[in-house]
Design an enzyme around this catalytic site. Sequence first.
Site, mmCIF file in Angstrom:
data_model
loop_
_atom_site.group_PDB
_atom_site.id
_atom_site.type_symbol
_atom_site.label_atom_id
_atom_site.label_comp_id
_atom_site.label_asym_id
_atom_site.label_seq_id
_atom_site.Cartn_x
_atom_site.Cartn_y
_atom_site.Cartn_z
ATOM 1 N N ASP A 56 0.798 -1.344 0.018
ATOM 2 C CA ASP A 56 -0.015 0.057 0.054
ATOM 3 C C ASP A 56 1.033 1.313 -0.118
ATOM 4 O OD1 ASP A 56 -2.670 -0.710 0.095
ATOM 5 O OD2 ASP A 56 -2.410 -1.756 1.801
ATOM 6 N N ASP A 191 -10.190 -5.862 -0.877
ATOM 7 C CA ASP A 191 -9.140 -5.196 -0.048
ATOM 8 C C ASP A 191 -9.905 -4.280 0.992
ATOM 9 O OD1 ASP A 191 -6.881 -4.107 0.830
ATOM 10 O OD2 ASP A 191 -6.425 -2.944 -0.953
HETATM 11 C C1 DX5 Z 1 -6.443 0.490 2.747
HETATM 12 C C2 DX5 Z 1 -5.617 -0.651 2.330
HETATM 13 C C3 DX5 Z 1 -5.707 -1.942 2.706
HETATM 14 C C4 DX5 Z 1 -5.523 -2.154 3.991
HETATM 15 C C5 DX5 Z 1 -6.478 -3.323 4.468
HETATM 16 O O1 DX5 Z 1 -6.291 1.814 2.284
HETATM 17 O O2 DX5 Z 1 -5.699 -0.405 0.838
HETATM 18 O O3 DX5 Z 1 -4.811 -2.871 1.908
HETATM 19 O O4 DX5 Z 1 -4.274 -2.504 4.160
HETATM 20 O O5 DX5 Z 1 -6.212 -3.418 5.727
HETATM 21 P P1 DX5 Z 1 -7.036 -4.281 6.597
HETATM 22 O O6 DX5 Z 1 -7.057 -5.798 6.155
HETATM 23 O O7 DX5 Z 1 -6.639 -4.289 7.926
HETATM 24 O O8 DX5 Z 1 -8.517 -3.633 6.457
HETATM 25 ZN ZN ZN Z 2 -4.485 -1.726 -0.389
#
Ligand code: DX5
Ligand code: ZN
Length: 236
Positions: A56, A191
């Site tokens: 990310d 995601d």
């Molecule tokens: C949010 C990101 C995600 C995030 C997901 O902006 O794009 O990839 O890391 O995290 P979790 O799985 O904790 O929701």
């Molecule tokens: Zn992401």
Amino acid sequence: MRFSAALPQEGDPLTYFGQLGDRVVGAPSILAADFANLAEEVRRAQRGGASLVHFDVMDNHFVPNLTVGPAVAASLAAAVDLPVDAHLQMTDPDSLIPAFIQAGVASICVQPEIATHLHRSLDLIRSGGCEAGVALSPTTPPELIEWALPYIDYVNVMSVNPGFGGQDFIPEMVSKVRRVKHITDVPIAVDGGITAETAPLMAEAGAQILIAGSAVFNGDPATEMRKIIEAGQHFS
Ligand code: DX5
Ligand code: ZN
């Protein structure tokens, strides 16, 4: 009408999304990992069956958070033997796409809400030998990418607002995965808020790449990654 990504040609490099077939797979999101030990964290998730790393990138403009860039991507790509998928949550992604390609990532997805010329961004990614994706924020309609579909190798349906890990899963995104599945054959990633409970809902709707951050790294990454993958595969 359904669109497909351009078929791989003889001599094309091996691709992750292009060769996924109908498999359901897991990808740890490094956002929730220990950034001082990124490679080891990824290896832990790999022991639980992860086959892709979700990376990310946040710029504190498109999203109110700041993470890492091409230098860290290059170090991680060199240190692990999984493909790295860069999720650019930033304004002006074109300015950094070449640096991420140079860093050795396998795929790059951009947010169409802020890509001024989406076709150009996707073309830039593919011309560098990477697979090109789009990540749709929760309220972005899938129709936004209709005319870009021939240039897209995967779609990331975000099930939280971009910017942070650990947010609550937005349940309406299950229907959105079905809608995206209806308009394209390319693999769908999900995601945000993905856990062993939400993964089967998304996989049943047609998602194949289960991206999870906090659900993986807040426990033993191998155990938690495996739970999520198995929960998703059970419904595929
Ligand atoms: C949010 C990101 C995600 C995030 C997901 O902006 O794009 O990839 O890391 O995290 P979790 O799985 O904790 O929701
Ligand atoms: Zn992401």
